[in-house]
Design an enzyme around this catalytic site. Structure first.
Site, PDB file in Angstrom:
ATOM      1  N   GLY A  52       0.861  -1.182   0.000  1.00  0.00           N
ATOM      2  CA  GLY A  52       0.000   0.000   0.000  1.00  0.00           C
ATOM      3  C   GLY A  52       0.887   1.217   0.000  1.00  0.00           C
ATOM      4  N   GLU A  53       0.636   2.133   0.899  1.00  0.00           N
ATOM      5  CA  GLU A  53       1.458   3.340   0.990  1.00  0.00           C
ATOM      6  C   GLU A  53       1.950   3.439   2.435  1.00  0.00           C
ATOM      7  OE1 GLU A  53       2.243   5.074  -1.788  1.00  0.00           O
ATOM      8  OE2 GLU A  53       3.666   5.948  -0.365  1.00  0.00           O
ATOM      9  N   SER A  54       3.249   3.223   2.617  1.00  0.00           N
ATOM     10  CA  SER A  54       3.765   3.116   3.982  1.00  0.00           C
ATOM     11  C   SER A  54       3.579   4.405   4.791  1.00  0.00           C
ATOM     12  CB  SER A  54       5.228   2.696   3.957  1.00  0.00           C
ATOM     13  OG  SER A  54       5.994   3.581   3.175  1.00  0.00           O
ATOM     14  N   CYS A  83       6.051  -5.290   0.339  1.00  0.00           N
ATOM     15  CA  CYS A  83       6.182  -3.934  -0.208  1.00  0.00           C
ATOM     16  C   CYS A  83       6.107  -2.860   0.880  1.00  0.00           C
ATOM     17  CB  CYS A  83       5.156  -3.749  -1.325  1.00  0.00           C
ATOM     18  SG  CYS A  83       5.737  -2.591  -2.571  1.00  0.00           S
ATOM     19  N   ARG A 110      12.828   3.637  -0.854  1.00  0.00           N
ATOM     20  CA  ARG A 110      11.450   3.631  -1.361  1.00  0.00           C
ATOM     21  C   ARG A 110      11.411   4.048  -2.832  1.00  0.00           C
ATOM     22  NH1 ARG A 110       8.046   7.423   1.997  1.00  0.00           N
ATOM     23  NH2 ARG A 110       6.354   6.396   0.890  1.00  0.00           N
ATOM     24  N   ILE A 138       5.116  -3.042  -7.719  1.00  0.00           N
ATOM     25  CA  ILE A 138       4.314  -1.824  -7.876  1.00  0.00           C
ATOM     26  C   ILE A 138       4.933  -0.711  -7.028  1.00  0.00           C
ATOM     27  CG2 ILE A 138       2.022  -0.783  -7.611  1.00  0.00           C
ATOM     28  CD1 ILE A 138       0.872  -3.680  -7.630  1.00  0.00           C
ATOM     29  N   ARG A 139       5.467   0.294  -7.694  1.00  0.00           N
ATOM     30  CA  ARG A 139       6.184   1.380  -6.982  1.00  0.00           C
ATOM     31  C   ARG A 139       7.050   0.775  -5.876  1.00  0.00           C
ATOM     32  NH1 ARG A 139       3.264   5.750  -4.597  1.00  0.00           N
ATOM     33  NH2 ARG A 139       5.082   6.964  -5.106  1.00  0.00           N
ATOM     34  N   HIS A 174       4.700  -8.267  -4.694  1.00  0.00           N
ATOM     35  CA  HIS A 174       3.354  -8.606  -4.204  1.00  0.00           C
ATOM     36  C   HIS A 174       3.001 -10.059  -4.506  1.00  0.00           C
ATOM     37  CE1 HIS A 174       1.823  -4.545  -3.163  1.00  0.00           C
ATOM     38  NE2 HIS A 174       2.767  -4.169  -4.016  1.00  0.00           N
ATOM     39  N   GLU A 176       0.885 -11.799  -3.170  1.00  0.00           N
ATOM     40  CA  GLU A 176      -0.580 -11.980  -3.050  1.00  0.00           C
ATOM     41  C   GLU A 176      -1.291 -11.687  -4.366  1.00  0.00           C
ATOM     42  OE1 GLU A 176       1.245  -9.605  -1.907  1.00  0.00           O
ATOM     43  OE2 GLU A 176       0.246  -7.664  -2.080  1.00  0.00           O
TER      44      GLU A 176
HETATM   45  N1  GLN Z   1       5.681   3.081  -2.733  1.00  0.00           N
HETATM   46  C1  GLN Z   1       5.040   2.559  -1.561  1.00  0.00           C
HETATM   47  C2  GLN Z   1       5.660   3.130  -0.284  1.00  0.00           C
HETATM   48  O1  GLN Z   1       6.638   3.797  -0.357  1.00  0.00           O
HETATM   49  C3  GLN Z   1       5.082   1.053  -1.543  1.00  0.00           C
HETATM   50  C4  GLN Z   1       4.365   0.496  -2.746  1.00  0.00           C
HETATM   51  C5  GLN Z   1       3.593  -0.755  -2.524  1.00  0.00           C
HETATM   52  O2  GLN Z   1       3.361  -1.190  -1.385  1.00  0.00           O
HETATM   53  N2  GLN Z   1       3.149  -1.345  -3.603  1.00  0.00           N
HETATM   54  O3  GLN Z   1       5.188   2.892   0.778  1.00  0.00           O
END
Ligand code: GLN
Length: 194
Positions: A52-54, A83, A110, A138-139, A174, A176
């Site tokens: 997700g987005e940490s 991630c 990151r 993903i990112r 990921h 999952e």
């Molecule tokens: N870019 C996200 C972060 O810095 C991590 C990306 C992800 O969990 N797919 O938290």
């Protein structure tokens, strides 16, 4: 006589792709429980920290007063982190620097793959039986350094993407989101061992 109760697996469900982890375990016939509060965390024996987005996750953890209990949990119990979850566990986070739980002896950068390469599905080399693994990035962050007790289980371009240290299993991709279930299976094995 002792009655053993079945081990309970929680999935941190405050932000990110927690539903995909629940579905991945369900495909293996294993039930999980969403964790959103300190009391729900106290009910489970192991935990998944999803992608997700940490930064957002950290903010919500603090807002909901879950950060201290979670810090204690990740230092003691089996944890699968993917991630953003992996970023939360790292000893050191850079680009930009961010607070973390320092339960996993890695240093992590990151969003390391830049705009052009934000997302990719790449076969990665792994020491897990069954040959290369399809990994969804993903990112994604990049693990820059690992401490002496961290085992690297898969790599992309020579950088670790799946690591294990004691009761922690962490991926920068990921698992999952792909059909390859080896990472979730390994985590179930780690739970049985502990
Ligand atoms: N870019 C996200 C972060 O810095 C991590 C990306 C992800 O969990 N797919 O938290």
């Amino acid at each position: 006589m002792t009655t053993e109760r079945p081990s309970r697996i929680g999935v941190l469900a405050i932000q990110g792709d927690y539903a995909a982890h629940a579905a991945a375990f369900a495909r293996l016939g294993v039930a999980t429980e969403p964790v959103k509060t300190v009391s729900e965390l106290a009910q489970v024996d192991s935990l998944v920290l999803p992608g997700g987005e940490s930064t957002a996750m950290l903010r919500l953890l603090r807002r909901d007063g879950l950060d201290a209990a979670l810090r204690e949990f990740v230092h003691a119990r089996p944890v699968l982190a993917t991630c953003a979850g992996c970023i939360l566990l790292a000893r050191e986070v850079c680009h930009p620097h961010q607070e973390s739980f320092a339960a996993l002896d890695i240093s992590i950068e990151r969003n390391a793959y830049g705009r052009q390469n934000e997302s990719a599905i790449v076969p990665v080399e792994t020491t897990l039986p069954g040959g290369p693994m399809e990994a969804v990035f993903i990112r994604a962050p990049r693990i820059l350094k690992t401490g002496p007790s961290v085992k690297t289980l898969a790599t992309r371009d020579g950088f670790p993407v799946l690591v294990r240290e004691g009761k922690i299993l962490a991926a920068t991709f990921h698992p999952e989101l792909s059909d390859d279930q080896r990472v979730h299976e390994l985590f179930l094995e780690m739970i049985r061992e502990s």
